[in-house]
Design a protein around this motif. Structure first.
Motif, PDB file in Angstrom:
ATOM      1  N   ARG A  14       0.849  -1.189   0.000  1.00  0.00           N
ATOM      2  CA  ARG A  14       0.000   0.000   0.000  1.00  0.00           C
ATOM      3  C   ARG A  14       0.892   1.248   0.000  1.00  0.00           C
ATOM      4  NH1 ARG A  14      -2.530  -2.845   4.404  1.00  0.00           N
ATOM      5  NH2 ARG A  14      -4.341  -4.041   3.716  1.00  0.00           N
ATOM      6  N   THR A  15       1.158   1.811  -1.147  1.00  0.00           N
ATOM      7  CA  THR A  15       1.959   3.033  -1.260  1.00  0.00           C
ATOM      8  C   THR A  15       1.137   4.136  -1.919  1.00  0.00           C
ATOM      9  OG1 THR A  15       2.826   2.297  -3.380  1.00  0.00           O
ATOM     10  CG2 THR A  15       4.130   1.760  -1.426  1.00  0.00           C
ATOM     11  N   ASP A  16       1.550   5.377  -1.676  1.00  0.00           N
ATOM     12  CA  ASP A  16       0.851   6.550  -2.201  1.00  0.00           C
ATOM     13  C   ASP A  16       1.674   7.127  -3.356  1.00  0.00           C
ATOM     14  OD1 ASP A  16      -0.540   8.798  -2.730  1.00  0.00           O
ATOM     15  OD2 ASP A  16      -0.093   9.814  -0.837  1.00  0.00           O
ATOM     16  N   PRO A  17       1.271   6.829  -4.627  1.00  0.00           N
ATOM     17  CA  PRO A  17       2.068   7.348  -5.742  1.00  0.00           C
ATOM     18  C   PRO A  17       1.957   8.853  -5.907  1.00  0.00           C
ATOM     19  CG  PRO A  17       0.091   6.304  -6.560  1.00  0.00           C
ATOM     20  CD  PRO A  17       0.102   6.080  -5.091  1.00  0.00           C
TER      21      PRO A  17
ATOM     22  N   LEU B 239      -8.242 -11.673  -1.816  1.00  0.00           N
ATOM     23  CA  LEU B 239      -8.075 -10.343  -2.395  1.00  0.00           C
ATOM     24  C   LEU B 239      -9.222  -9.419  -1.998  1.00  0.00           C
ATOM     25  CD1 LEU B 239      -6.759 -11.196  -5.978  1.00  0.00           C
ATOM     26  CD2 LEU B 239      -5.458 -10.365  -4.009  1.00  0.00           C
ATOM     27  N   ALA B 240     -10.443  -9.962  -1.970  1.00  0.00           N
ATOM     28  CA  ALA B 240     -11.589  -9.136  -1.553  1.00  0.00           C
ATOM     29  C   ALA B 240     -11.458  -8.727  -0.096  1.00  0.00           C
ATOM     30  CB  ALA B 240     -12.884  -9.913  -1.785  1.00  0.00           C
ATOM     31  N   ASP B 241     -11.010  -9.633   0.756  1.00  0.00           N
ATOM     32  CA  ASP B 241     -10.835  -9.293   2.168  1.00  0.00           C
ATOM     33  C   ASP B 241      -9.747  -8.238   2.330  1.00  0.00           C
ATOM     34  OD1 ASP B 241     -11.292 -10.193   5.136  1.00  0.00           O
ATOM     35  OD2 ASP B 241      -9.101 -10.183   4.859  1.00  0.00           O
ATOM     36  N   ARG B 242      -8.655  -8.383   1.585  1.00  0.00           N
ATOM     37  CA  ARG B 242      -7.575  -7.388   1.702  1.00  0.00           C
ATOM     38  C   ARG B 242      -8.029  -6.038   1.146  1.00  0.00           C
ATOM     39  NH1 ARG B 242      -2.262  -5.779  -0.249  1.00  0.00           N
ATOM     40  NH2 ARG B 242      -0.865  -5.800   1.557  1.00  0.00           N
ATOM     41  N   GLN B 243      -8.828  -6.047   0.080  1.00  0.00           N
ATOM     42  CA  GLN B 243      -9.347  -4.789  -0.454  1.00  0.00           C
ATOM     43  C   GLN B 243     -10.273  -4.109   0.551  1.00  0.00           C
ATOM     44  OE1 GLN B 243     -11.592  -5.185  -4.095  1.00  0.00           O
ATOM     45  NE2 GLN B 243     -11.232  -3.042  -4.670  1.00  0.00           N
ATOM     46  N   ASP B 244     -11.106  -4.874   1.210  1.00  0.00           N
ATOM     47  CA  ASP B 244     -11.979  -4.285   2.236  1.00  0.00           C
ATOM     48  C   ASP B 244     -11.152  -3.676   3.362  1.00  0.00           C
ATOM     49  OD1 ASP B 244     -14.141  -5.043   0.772  1.00  0.00           O
ATOM     50  OD2 ASP B 244     -14.622  -6.825   1.991  1.00  0.00           O
ATOM     51  N   ARG B 245     -10.073  -4.350   3.728  1.00  0.00           N
ATOM     52  CA  ARG B 245      -9.226  -3.791   4.781  1.00  0.00           C
ATOM     53  C   ARG B 245      -8.535  -2.518   4.310  1.00  0.00           C
ATOM     54  NH1 ARG B 245      -5.126  -7.034   5.663  1.00  0.00           N
ATOM     55  NH2 ARG B 245      -5.621  -8.710   4.198  1.00  0.00           N
ATOM     56  N   SER B 246      -8.154  -2.487   3.039  1.00  0.00           N
ATOM     57  CA  SER B 246      -7.529  -1.267   2.504  1.00  0.00           C
ATOM     58  C   SER B 246      -8.538  -0.124   2.447  1.00  0.00           C
ATOM     59  CB  SER B 246      -6.966  -1.543   1.105  1.00  0.00           C
ATOM     60  OG  SER B 246      -5.949  -2.518   1.154  1.00  0.00           O
ATOM     61  N   LYS B 247      -9.761  -0.410   2.010  1.00  0.00           N
ATOM     62  CA  LYS B 247     -10.793   0.624   1.972  1.00  0.00           C
ATOM     63  C   LYS B 247     -11.112   1.144   3.366  1.00  0.00           C
ATOM     64  CE  LYS B 247     -13.139  -0.826  -2.278  1.00  0.00           C
ATOM     65  NZ  LYS B 247     -14.407  -1.331  -2.850  1.00  0.00           N
TER      66      LYS B 247
ATOM     67  N   ALA C 184      -7.625   8.474  -3.795  1.00  0.00           N
ATOM     68  CA  ALA C 184      -7.210   7.964  -5.104  1.00  0.00           C
ATOM     69  C   ALA C 184      -6.329   6.711  -5.017  1.00  0.00           C
ATOM     70  CB  ALA C 184      -6.467   9.058  -5.876  1.00  0.00           C
ATOM     71  N   TYR C 185      -6.024   6.229  -3.798  1.00  0.00           N
ATOM     72  CA  TYR C 185      -5.199   5.024  -3.647  1.00  0.00           C
ATOM     73  C   TYR C 185      -5.852   3.845  -4.357  1.00  0.00           C
ATOM     74  CZ  TYR C 185      -2.425   7.245   0.044  1.00  0.00           C
ATOM     75  OH  TYR C 185      -1.614   8.062   0.762  1.00  0.00           O
ATOM     76  N   ASP C 186      -5.010   2.962  -4.880  1.00  0.00           N
ATOM     77  CA  ASP C 186      -5.500   1.688  -5.432  1.00  0.00           C
ATOM     78  C   ASP C 186      -5.695   0.725  -4.260  1.00  0.00           C
ATOM     79  OD1 ASP C 186      -6.177  -0.528  -6.854  1.00  0.00           O
ATOM     80  OD2 ASP C 186      -4.219  -0.786  -7.820  1.00  0.00           O
ATOM     81  N   THR C 187      -6.920   0.487  -3.894  1.00  0.00           N
ATOM     82  CA  THR C 187      -7.210  -0.339  -2.717  1.00  0.00           C
ATOM     83  C   THR C 187      -7.294  -1.834  -3.024  1.00  0.00           C
ATOM     84  OG1 THR C 187      -9.575   0.024  -3.090  1.00  0.00           O
ATOM     85  CG2 THR C 187      -8.442   1.535  -1.574  1.00  0.00           C
ATOM     86  N   SER C 188      -7.020  -2.231  -4.255  1.00  0.00           N
ATOM     87  CA  SER C 188      -7.045  -3.671  -4.558  1.00  0.00           C
ATOM     88  C   SER C 188      -5.936  -4.372  -3.782  1.00  0.00           C
ATOM     89  CB  SER C 188      -6.882  -3.918  -6.061  1.00  0.00           C
ATOM     90  OG  SER C 188      -5.642  -3.421  -6.512  1.00  0.00           O
ATOM     91  N   GLY C 189      -6.239  -5.605  -3.327  1.00  0.00           N
ATOM     92  CA  GLY C 189      -5.285  -6.325  -2.482  1.00  0.00           C
ATOM     93  C   GLY C 189      -4.083  -6.852  -3.220  1.00  0.00           C
TER      94      GLY C 189
END
Length: 536
Positions: free
Chosen positions: A64-67, A149-157, A209-214
């Motif tokens: 998870r980085t901020d481009p 991947l869905a669980d990690r995306q939810d955690r990122s969101k 704008a972060y890409d929240t995909s896992g």
């Protein structure tokens, strides 16, 4: 400095190896049983792993980085793969995967067949699922990868939501202060706050704008074309090899723990005397006298034994010989009678003394000569036995004195030895040495002792005891005559054991005598080649 190995030393190790192999091959049934067990185990593995398919999917875990961060600050650029692996095996991911495949109630059961690994020095999670249906294995594997991947995306969101909520609160607070200052007509410092609000708004916008995909699926699971693991051929082969090793180990243990003599070498090692003949085991209903009245390998074996005794030790060429068995006198009787007939066939005037005191005695079971001329010049209690084409020999029965069921002594036997003609062969059949001690008094009076036993029946300890007893009494063991009968099975050993025979009344000391009269001889196994010598 060591001396060079002699001629015999160079071949000693190969001979010992061959002897060990022969020992193991005596227990072929045990080896075959081990091979069958190994084959059964291989087939069981084939059945357990038949149709066992495994599908694999690989997921690249993204950091998870901020481009868009102009300050170069990373939100979370450190990924703990061990933590991600534990999350991939969590109940939440299993519930998502079970829902995707339509088996919500079997989330825990799906986890039992799932395996998640992390290749070294990578940010890749490898999902492997095994089941009996290749299509289902691929479907469940992909469902777990997507669920992770869905669980990690939810955690990122959720993380983005928390961060932007904090920034929004700061922006709201600054906006209220600016508005309050403007209402009061004071504009000092509002420019700096406006700039700070802009920075916070830009940061919140960048975070949203972060890409929240896992991560990314770099390898999708496909239905396996063949079962996983070794194939049926490999499993059966491994089972056979393992069974063979197991059978050899069991055979070695049986060989090491077997108390009975299984080879000529074991008999010779126990007696310290050569084996002079391998004789066919007499059948339970066979004729006692065969030399001169029948033909075949059995008769030739007795003739070969007589030849070795005549050409062997000088003390037994034309002297006195005691024939004894460690336990059980059936084989000794057949050897004594047929050996006397074989010596008579060679032209010797043979005297056979039956000192076993077992009624009705040999005279009741052997064909006797008729006529007064045949009964002339006979010793007291002697009769003439008609050996057919082999000629005749004299049989003398010495019953001794008995007290109850036990034999006490055989004084007539000792007198017979003292009165024996030095130029006349005399054979003395005595009771089993380990059951009656009468033979010890006779052993030192004769020129030699011939021990009779079954190759698969006699015990090595019994042979050693016979050798020690005869040696302590001053006697001399010239050799052994072995019956090469069939190898006894477990049931035969149990039924033929001493305690069973005593319990059932079939012990040699109490067993009923065989009926008198001629009986029909049964065919026997062929005797072995005449390759043994008395010098062995």
């Amino acid at each position: 400095m060591t001396s060079p190995a002699g001629f015999d030393d160079r071949y000693e190790d190969p001979d010992q190896l061959r002897d060990q192999v022969r020992r193991l091959l005596r227990y072929r049934a045990t080896i075959v049983l081990g091979v069958l067990l190994g084959l059964l185990g291989g087939l069981l593995l084939v059945l357990l792993r038949a149709g066992h398919y495994t599908s694999t999917s690989e997921v690249l875990v993204r950091s998870r980085t901020d481009p868009f961060n102009t300050f170069g600050v990373s939100v979370d650029n450190q990924v703990s793969m061990s933590t991600e692996r534990q999350i991939a095996l969590s109940a939440n991911v299993a519930a998502r995967a079970a829902k995707a495949v339509g088996q919500r109630s079997r989330a825990d059961a799906l986890l039992t067949d799932l395996r998640v690994t992390n290749p070294k020095d990578t940010q890749v999670l490898r999902f492997e699922y095994s089941t009996g249906d290749p299509k289902r294995a691929a479907r469940v594997t992909n469902a777990f990868a997507q669920a992770y991947l869905a669980d990690r995306q939810d955690r990122s969101k959720a993380m983005v939501t928390r961060m932007t909520a904090g920034l929004d609160r700061q922006i709201s607070a600054l906006s209220k202060r600016v508005n309050a200052m403007k209402s009061d007509g004071s504009s000092a410092g509002t420019a700096g706050m406006q700039q700070q609000i802009g920075i916070l708004q830009k940061r919140a916008s960048d975070i949203r704008a972060y890409d929240t995909s896992g991560g990314d699926i770099v390898r999708r699971a496909e239905p396996a074309k063949r079962p996983s693991g070794p194939g049926p051929g490999w499993l059966i082969g491994l089972g056979l090899i393992g069974g063979l090793i197991l059978g050899v180990v069991f055979a070695w243990l049986r060989s090491a723990l077997e108390p009975r003599a299984r080879s000529v070498g074991e008999v010779e090692g126990a007696l310290h005397a050569p084996v002079l003949g391998i004789l066919p085991e007499p059948g339970p209903d066979g004729a006692l006298l065969e030399v001169g009245r029948a033909d075949g390998s059995r008769v030739e074996a007795y003739r070969a034994l007589a030849f070795r005794l005549r050409r062997g030790d000088g003390r037994t060429a034309a002297g006195t010989l005691m024939i004894v068995a460690p336990k059980g006198a059936q084989g000794a009787e057949a050897v004594a009678v047929n050996l006397a007939a074989a010596l008579a066939e060679c032209g010797d005037d043979v005297l056979l003394v039956d000192a076993t005191a077992q009624p009705p005695g040999l005279s009741a079971r052997l064909p006797l000569s008729d006529g007064d001329s045949a009964q002339a010049d006979l010793p007291e209690g002697g009769v003439v036995v008609d050996a057919g084409t082999a000629g005749r020999f004299t049989l003398r029965t010495d019953s001794g004195r008995t007290t109850g069921d036990d034999r006490v002594a055989a004084p007539m036997t000792a007198c017979a030895v003292a009165d024996a003609d030095p130029g006349r062969p005399a054979l003395f059949l005595v009771p089993p040495l380990l059951e009656h001690a009468d033979g010890l008094a006779l052993a030192r009076r004769v020129d030699g002792v011939l021990v009779v036993g079954g190759l698969h029946d006699v015990r090595r300890d019994d042979l050693k005891r016979v050798r020690e007893l005869i040696g302590c009494s001053g006697g001399h063991v010239v050799g052994a005559a072995l019956h090469n009968g069939t190898r006894p099975g477990v049931l035969r050993r149990v039924l033929g054991s001493d305690w069973v025979r005593r319990a059932t009344g079939r012990h040699p000391s109490t067993a009923p005598s065989a009926p008198a009269g001629p009986v029909v001889a049964k065919p026997a196994a062929p005797a072995q080649d005449d390759t043994l010598s008395a010098s062995r």
